[in-house]
Design a protein around this motif. Structure first.
Motif: not given
Length: 190
Positions: A79-85
């Motif tokens: 989820l952190e990588a998702m939000e960063a994208a």
């Protein structure tokens, strides 16, 4: 809901195109100069070609979000990588294409948490629920997603869930407006 006489991948393509058409229309309503190309689909990695190919067929650019390795040997949504994208690509993000049912060791995407992120960052959310109709746990998760976050389309396979001999899909949405737009864009009599 809408029944489409196309397999899951093509039905996902139709949903992506419907969202793309809606985003183009809405960005052009107020200001003709304010065109924002929503061309990015965030895709938590799943090793099935049809998901990847449906994004490419719709003329969109996939941004693959690698899953995290869990201590129990499974893979879960990062989820952190998702939000960063979402932050990195901002207004270019058309939607997230998440998946509920897939082969082990990958776990279902955390669609409820993805739905919250999509609501927060104002981007679409399409759920590939190809195999999930018969699973009450997945159905509860999708209902939760629609309640606490954003979900635009959910695509279920007819041959995988109802064992019909010809591929088809049932597309559902919490929004009758989105189903009407998808139905109007289908180039056939079905």
């Amino acid at each position: 809901c809408l029944i489409l006489p196309m397999a899951t991948g093509m039905s996902l393509t139709m949903c992506l195109l419907a969202l793309k058409n809606l985003s183009t229309t809405s960005s052009n309503e107020g200001d003709k100069e304010a065109k924002v190309a929503k061309d990015i689909v965030l895709w938590p990695r799943i090793d099935q070609k049809s998901c990847f190919k449906c994004i490419m067929t719709a003329g969109l650019t996939p941004v693959i979000i690698e899953n995290m390795y869990n201590s129990d040997g499974s893979f879960i949504t990062d989820l952190e990588a998702m939000e960063a994208a979402m932050v990195e690509y901002q207004d270019r993000v058309l939607c997230v294409l998440s998946t509920t049912s897939c082969f082990a060791p990958r776990q279902p995407d955390r669609v409820d948490e993805i739905g919250k992120l999509c609501s927060k960052h104002n981007c679409g959310h399409i759920i590939n629920n190809a195999y999930g109709v018969q699973c009450s746990t997945i159905n509860k998760l999708i209902n939760r997603t629609a309640t606490i976050g954003r979900v635009d389309y959910i695509v279920q396979s007819t041959d995988k869930n109802f064992m019909v001999p010809v591929g088809g899909a049932i597309v559902t949405s919490p929004s009758p407006h989105l189903i009407a737009k998808l139905s109007a864009s289908y180039p056939g009599r079905a």
